[in-house]
Design a protein around this motif. Structure first.
Motif, mmCIF file in Angstrom:
data_model
loop_
_atom_site.group_PDB
_atom_site.id
_atom_site.type_symbol
_atom_site.label_atom_id
_atom_site.label_comp_id
_atom_site.label_asym_id
_atom_site.label_seq_id
_atom_site.Cartn_x
_atom_site.Cartn_y
_atom_site.Cartn_z
ATOM 1 N N PRO A 115 0.726 -1.122 0.062
ATOM 2 C CA PRO A 115 -0.118 -0.157 -0.152
ATOM 3 C C PRO A 115 0.903 1.262 -0.095
ATOM 4 O O PRO A 115 1.662 1.337 0.871
ATOM 5 N N LEU A 116 0.711 2.162 -0.852
ATOM 6 C CA LEU A 116 1.400 3.347 -1.149
ATOM 7 C C LEU A 116 0.385 4.601 -0.853
ATOM 8 O O LEU A 116 -0.523 4.794 -1.431
ATOM 9 N N LYS A 117 0.467 5.586 0.222
ATOM 10 C CA LYS A 117 -0.341 6.612 0.660
ATOM 11 C C LYS A 117 0.424 7.748 0.333
ATOM 12 O O LYS A 117 1.709 7.844 0.732
ATOM 13 N N PHE A 118 -0.321 8.866 -0.114
ATOM 14 C CA PHE A 118 0.355 10.086 -0.527
ATOM 15 C C PHE A 118 -0.300 11.064 0.341
ATOM 16 O O PHE A 118 -1.528 11.128 0.650
ATOM 17 N N THR A 119 0.315 11.947 1.306
ATOM 18 C CA THR A 119 -0.183 12.943 2.048
ATOM 19 C C THR A 119 0.455 14.376 1.557
ATOM 20 O O THR A 119 1.851 14.604 1.519
ATOM 21 N N GLU A 120 -0.485 15.122 0.986
ATOM 22 C CA GLU A 120 0.027 16.497 0.454
ATOM 23 C C GLU A 120 0.529 17.250 1.607
ATOM 24 O O GLU A 120 -0.173 17.406 2.658
ATOM 25 N N THR A 121 1.770 18.019 1.418
ATOM 26 C CA THR A 121 2.077 19.092 2.390
ATOM 27 C C THR A 121 2.072 20.451 1.952
ATOM 28 O O THR A 121 1.395 20.587 0.494
ATOM 29 N N HIS A 122 1.726 21.456 2.840
ATOM 30 C CA HIS A 122 1.556 22.857 2.421
ATOM 31 C C HIS A 122 2.598 23.938 2.833
ATOM 32 O O HIS A 122 3.050 23.704 3.676
ATOM 33 N N ASP A 123 2.868 24.707 2.015
ATOM 34 C CA ASP A 123 3.846 25.752 2.382
ATOM 35 C C ASP A 123 3.408 27.021 3.047
ATOM 36 O O ASP A 123 3.712 27.953 2.825
ATOM 37 N N THR A 124 2.260 26.457 3.869
ATOM 38 C CA THR A 124 2.077 27.521 4.740
ATOM 39 C C THR A 124 1.792 26.976 6.302
ATOM 40 O O THR A 124 1.272 25.882 6.480
ATOM 41 N N GLY A 125 2.060 27.733 7.258
ATOM 42 C CA GLY A 125 2.089 27.416 8.632
ATOM 43 C C GLY A 125 2.845 26.475 9.030
ATOM 44 O O GLY A 125 3.659 25.624 8.515
ATOM 45 N N PHE A 126 2.589 25.848 10.404
ATOM 46 C CA PHE A 126 3.160 24.908 11.104
ATOM 47 C C PHE A 126 2.216 23.682 11.188
ATOM 48 O O PHE A 126 1.246 23.690 11.987
ATOM 49 N N ASN A 127 2.496 22.572 10.446
ATOM 50 C CA ASN A 127 1.580 21.579 10.261
ATOM 51 C C ASN A 127 2.082 20.195 10.786
ATOM 52 O O ASN A 127 3.238 19.751 10.439
ATOM 53 N N LEU A 128 1.339 19.493 11.721
ATOM 54 C CA LEU A 128 1.511 18.107 11.888
ATOM 55 C C LEU A 128 1.108 17.190 11.082
ATOM 56 O O LEU A 128 0.257 16.993 10.309
ATOM 57 N N LEU A 129 2.344 16.499 10.570
ATOM 58 C CA LEU A 129 2.358 15.473 9.362
ATOM 59 C C LEU A 129 2.433 14.029 10.115
ATOM 60 O O LEU A 129 1.590 13.176 9.683
ATOM 61 N N LEU A 130 3.051 13.824 11.202
ATOM 62 C CA LEU A 130 3.135 12.384 11.519
ATOM 63 C C LEU A 130 3.376 12.414 12.891
ATOM 64 O O LEU A 130 4.098 13.214 13.615
ATOM 65 N N GLU A 131 2.512 11.591 13.756
ATOM 66 C CA GLU A 131 2.580 11.550 15.186
ATOM 67 C C GLU A 131 2.903 10.073 15.762
ATOM 68 O O GLU A 131 1.816 9.297 15.460
ATOM 69 N N ALA A 132 3.988 9.814 16.022
ATOM 70 C CA ALA A 132 4.134 8.394 16.822
ATOM 71 C C ALA A 132 4.238 8.517 18.188
ATOM 72 O O ALA A 132 4.241 9.615 18.723
ATOM 73 N N ASP A 133 4.579 7.423 18.739
ATOM 74 C CA ASP A 133 4.564 7.317 20.287
ATOM 75 C C ASP A 133 5.599 8.242 20.909
ATOM 76 O O ASP A 133 5.160 9.086 21.977
ATOM 77 N N ARG A 134 6.670 8.228 20.461
ATOM 78 C CA ARG A 134 7.692 9.004 21.190
ATOM 79 C C ARG A 134 8.204 10.237 20.280
ATOM 80 O O ARG A 134 9.184 10.976 20.813
ATOM 81 N N TYR A 135 7.799 10.364 18.943
ATOM 82 C CA TYR A 135 8.064 11.636 18.464
ATOM 83 C C TYR A 135 6.886 12.238 17.402
ATOM 84 O O TYR A 135 5.958 11.356 17.177
ATOM 85 N N ALA A 136 7.130 13.405 16.762
ATOM 86 C CA ALA A 136 6.211 13.879 15.980
ATOM 87 C C ALA A 136 6.831 14.690 14.997
ATOM 88 O O ALA A 136 8.042 15.230 14.849
ATOM 89 N N VAL A 137 6.525 14.563 13.689
ATOM 90 C CA VAL A 137 7.170 15.348 12.506
ATOM 91 C C VAL A 137 6.241 16.278 11.964
ATOM 92 O O VAL A 137 5.013 16.202 11.873
ATOM 93 N N TYR A 138 6.752 17.629 11.853
ATOM 94 C CA TYR A 138 5.862 18.788 11.326
ATOM 95 C C TYR A 138 6.567 19.329 9.901
ATOM 96 O O TYR A 138 7.805 19.276 9.924
ATOM 97 N N SER A 139 5.732 20.198 9.563
ATOM 98 C CA SER A 139 6.375 20.958 8.266
ATOM 99 C C SER A 139 6.322 22.294 8.515
ATOM 100 O O SER A 139 5.480 22.565 9.463
ATOM 101 N N PHE A 140 7.080 23.026 7.760
ATOM 102 C CA PHE A 140 6.919 24.565 7.918
ATOM 103 C C PHE A 140 7.478 25.293 6.728
ATOM 104 O O PHE A 140 8.187 24.548 5.836
#
Length: 305
Positions: A115-140
């Motif tokens: 399975p291949l999933k695409f999640t579109e990012t946006h070049d505005t604001g501070f956005n949560l992309l991925l939340e795991a048990d011990r870390y999170a990934v944001y875009s800016f």
């Protein structure tokens, strides 16, 4: 137990792979999780050379659609297919990336077994992309010639460790231990209060990695990368090519250091070097004149946070 948190550089050059340097790609390992940040050409060859386990990558983050940051992606996805991968894979990237990949696979009659999933990012604001048990990934947002994002990987607190001596002194119910390890005081049916600070050890400081791929010097990035343990920032040019940096929406080594300084990061990792520089020490010296704790990214080297 504190998970390992480290970054391995697979490529650190800009538009042309020269002088033994390769297009941008790096793997972040947090515990047993592997994240890929950008995927330039030769990513797979570099990963094999440096014994990086690409099969363990389940999340890929593409900063923008300039080829030196994603042209290795279709090859990587195809290799996963040939290896009979079944584990789901998620790609985070700008609008259009999914169309580029699915069009290629449609005309090459490639059918992925995973399975291949695409999640579109946006070049505005501070956005949560991925939340795991011990870390999170944001875009800016970064400031480049087309929509571009940086990525921030921030550690999250795990459960607290109990003070064994206190446990021996007091017979605590399981519910109390659960509550204290989660950082919450516990009061029993008799009204006795058991405080977190008395029964658990202090939590270690949280670690943060900030990744700025391609961007013109933007002081406002401070609000996203402030106090990061490690900041990777492009340093395509030196100050004598400042006008070229502005025209191409890139930064100089000195400007990367200036952002590191005002953002009070602990360490600056320079990368995305122009092909005009055979020798990179002058870029490092330029950065260190502003921010002493600057280092050059080296392909194959792993940086622990």
């Amino acid at each position: 137990m504190i998970p390992d948190f480290e970054v391995t550089i697979l490529g650190n050059t800009s538009s042309i792979p020269v002088h033994g340097r390769h297009h941008t790609a790096q793997v972040v390992r947090f515990g047993q999780d592997f994240l890929l940040l950008d995927c330039g050409e030769a990513m797979q060859l570099q990963a094999r050379a440096f014994k990086v386990k690409v099969s363990k990558i389940n999340h890929i983050f593409i900063s923008h659609l300039h080829g030196d940051h994603y042209y290795g992606l279709i090859g990587l996805l195809s290799s996963y297919s040939l290896a009979k991968r079944t584990t789901p894979l998620t790609i985070f990237g700008p609008r259009g990336l999914d169309e580029i990949i699915t069009t290629n696979f449609r005309y090459s009659n490639t059918k992925l077994p995973y399975p291949l999933k695409f999640t579109e990012t946006h070049d505005t604001g501070f956005n949560l992309l991925l939340e795991a048990d011990r870390y999170a990934v944001y875009s800016f947002p970064l400031n480049h010639r087309l929509p571009t994002t940086g990525f921030l990987i921030r550690e999250k607190h795990g459960l607290r460790s109990m003070v064994k001596e206190k446990l021996l002194e007091t017979s605590l119910p399981f519910e109390a231990i659960q509550s204290l390890r989660a950082g919450e005081n516990y009061r029993d049916e008799s009204g006795n209060l058991f405080k977190v600070k008395d029964y658990t050890y202090p939590l270690p400081p949280l670690r943060t990695y900030a990744y700025c791929s391609d961007t013109v010097f933007t002081p406002d990035l401070k609000k996203y990368v402030e106090n990061a343990d490690l900041l990777y920032h492009e340093s395509t040019f030196m100050e004598d090519n400042l006008e070229r940096a502005k025209t191409t929406f890139h930064s100089t080594a000195r400007q990367a250091a200036e952002l590191a300084k005002i953002s009070k990061v602990k360490k600056l990792l320079l990368g995305h070097f122009s092909s005009r520089y055979t020798e990179l020490n002058p870029l490092l010296e330029e950065a260190k004149s502003v921010f002493p704790n600057s280092i050059l990214s080296e392909e194959g080297h792993t940086y622990a946070l």
